[in-house]
Design a protein around this motif. Structure first.
Motif, PDB file in Angstrom:
ATOM      1  N   GLU A  97       2.412  -6.175   7.432  1.00  0.00           N
ATOM      2  CA  GLU A  97       1.381  -6.522   6.448  1.00  0.00           C
ATOM      3  C   GLU A  97       0.929  -7.970   6.588  1.00  0.00           C
ATOM      4  O   GLU A  97      -0.216  -8.301   6.290  1.00  0.00           O
ATOM      5  CB  GLU A  97       1.904  -6.274   5.030  1.00  0.00           C
ATOM      6  CG  GLU A  97       2.025  -4.812   4.655  1.00  0.00           C
ATOM      7  CD  GLU A  97       0.665  -4.116   4.644  1.00  0.00           C
ATOM      8  OE1 GLU A  97      -0.253  -4.603   3.949  1.00  0.00           O
ATOM      9  OE2 GLU A  97       0.518  -3.094   5.340  1.00  0.00           O
TER      10      GLU A  97
ATOM     11  N   ARG B 297      -1.838  -7.877   8.993  1.00  0.00           N
ATOM     12  CA  ARG B 297      -2.800  -6.776   8.860  1.00  0.00           C
ATOM     13  C   ARG B 297      -4.249  -7.262   8.882  1.00  0.00           C
ATOM     14  O   ARG B 297      -5.149  -6.534   9.306  1.00  0.00           O
ATOM     15  CB  ARG B 297      -2.529  -6.003   7.564  1.00  0.00           C
ATOM     16  CG  ARG B 297      -3.344  -4.713   7.415  1.00  0.00           C
ATOM     17  CD  ARG B 297      -2.875  -3.895   6.232  1.00  0.00           C
ATOM     18  NE  ARG B 297      -2.980  -4.631   4.991  1.00  0.00           N
ATOM     19  CZ  ARG B 297      -4.113  -4.721   4.275  1.00  0.00           C
ATOM     20  NH1 ARG B 297      -5.206  -4.138   4.703  1.00  0.00           N
ATOM     21  NH2 ARG B 297      -4.138  -5.403   3.149  1.00  0.00           N
TER      22      ARG B 297
ATOM     23  N   ARG C 189       3.117   1.191  13.449  1.00  0.00           N
ATOM     24  CA  ARG C 189       2.461   0.053  12.800  1.00  0.00           C
ATOM     25  C   ARG C 189       2.143  -1.045  13.812  1.00  0.00           C
ATOM     26  O   ARG C 189       1.125  -1.741  13.690  1.00  0.00           O
ATOM     27  CB  ARG C 189       3.351  -0.504  11.686  1.00  0.00           C
ATOM     28  CG  ARG C 189       3.446   0.367  10.449  1.00  0.00           C
ATOM     29  CD  ARG C 189       2.105   0.557   9.764  1.00  0.00           C
ATOM     30  NE  ARG C 189       1.486  -0.703   9.384  1.00  0.00           N
ATOM     31  CZ  ARG C 189       1.682  -1.345   8.241  1.00  0.00           C
ATOM     32  NH1 ARG C 189       2.520  -0.838   7.338  1.00  0.00           N
ATOM     33  NH2 ARG C 189       1.062  -2.469   7.977  1.00  0.00           N
TER      34      ARG C 189
ATOM     35  N   SER D 114      -1.583  -2.562  14.514  1.00  0.00           N
ATOM     36  CA  SER D 114      -1.830  -3.996  14.460  1.00  0.00           C
ATOM     37  C   SER D 114      -2.513  -4.489  15.733  1.00  0.00           C
ATOM     38  O   SER D 114      -3.436  -5.313  15.681  1.00  0.00           O
ATOM     39  CB  SER D 114      -0.509  -4.745  14.242  1.00  0.00           C
ATOM     40  OG  SER D 114      -0.715  -6.137  14.173  1.00  0.00           O
TER      41      SER D 114
END
Length: 239
Positions: free
Chosen positions: A96, A99, A194, A198
């Motif tokens: 995150e 992100r 993830r 990214s």
């Protein structure tokens, strides 16, 4: 005696509290050295370092789980694995922090780290070995896959997890172990997914560092099923 120091943004800080000494905060907070003036580079460095620290902690939990499986302490191994699940959740959430990294922001500092790449992470390789991925050129490390397999063999379960899942009511503790291992494997794959997202966001399909093909290279591994027998039994035992 209080030792006054100045950090990289010019603030003075005191390295005298027991909290700072216990957590080695002066050393820790002095390990971030951006090579450019790009605003986003510090977040990239810190996120990378945070992930490596979580890799270290996760390896610690998995090594402890392996040792307990070797000692036939199934319940203790499950506790270690579940503690590791929390570490893995934090690892997944770490993405995150990057992100919102745009291609323009990434390009401002990408050349500064040259051939450096996450593919070079030794701790990441340690974790993959723990999940049963062979690295013949590396020292042999504790493996969750191997420790669990030997435990089932000692219990006389010649077909491994197939025997366990085909007779769920007879092996409740082993089912809990199997699900804890499955959750660890599942989370490891989700972290890789993830990572791919990214990379797609920050650099698209450009050539990666360290000689990789970037997103294309990552995409080939995001569907890898670690501890594959625990995935296979979901088809075989309820067909």
């Amino acid at each position: 005696m209080k030792l006054m120091m100045t950090d990289q943004v010019g603030r003075s800080r005191t390295a005298s509290s027991e909290y700072a000494q216990y957590a080695c905060l002066d050393e820790l907070l002095d390990l971030q050295w951006p090579r450019t003036e790009a605003a986003a580079e510090l977040s990239f460095i810190i996120t990378t370092q945070v992930m490596e620290l979580y890799f270290k902690l996760l390896h610690h939990e998995w090594a402890a789980a392996c040792a307990k499986l070797d000692d036939n302490d199934v319940r203790g191994a499950i506790v270690d694995l579940r503690r590791g699940h929390g570490v893995q959740d934090a690892l997944i959430a770490s993405w995150e922090a990057l992100r919102t990294l745009t291609p323009a922001e990434f390009d401002e500092f990408r050349d500064a780290f040259g051939a450096a790449s996450g593919v070079q992470s030794e701790l990441y390789r340690d974790l993959e070995q723990a999940l049963g991925v062979p690295y013949p050129s590396r020292p042999r490390l504790p493996s969750l896959e191997e420790a669990a397999t030997k435990l089932l063999e000692r219990r006389g379960l010649t077909e491994g997890w197939r025997d366990v899942y085909a007779h769920c009511a007879e092996y409740p503790e082993l089912i809990d172990l199997g699900e804890a291992l499955f959750d660890a494997a599942d989370r490891f794959t989700r972290w890789k997914q993830r990572h791919l997202l990214s990379v797609w966001r920050s650099m698209g399909a450009k050539q990666g560092s360290a000689g990789t093909s970037g997103a294309d290279w990552l995409a080939r591994g995001v569907h890898q099923k670690y501890l594959p027998e625990l995935w296979d039994v979901r088809t075989e035992c309820w067909a």
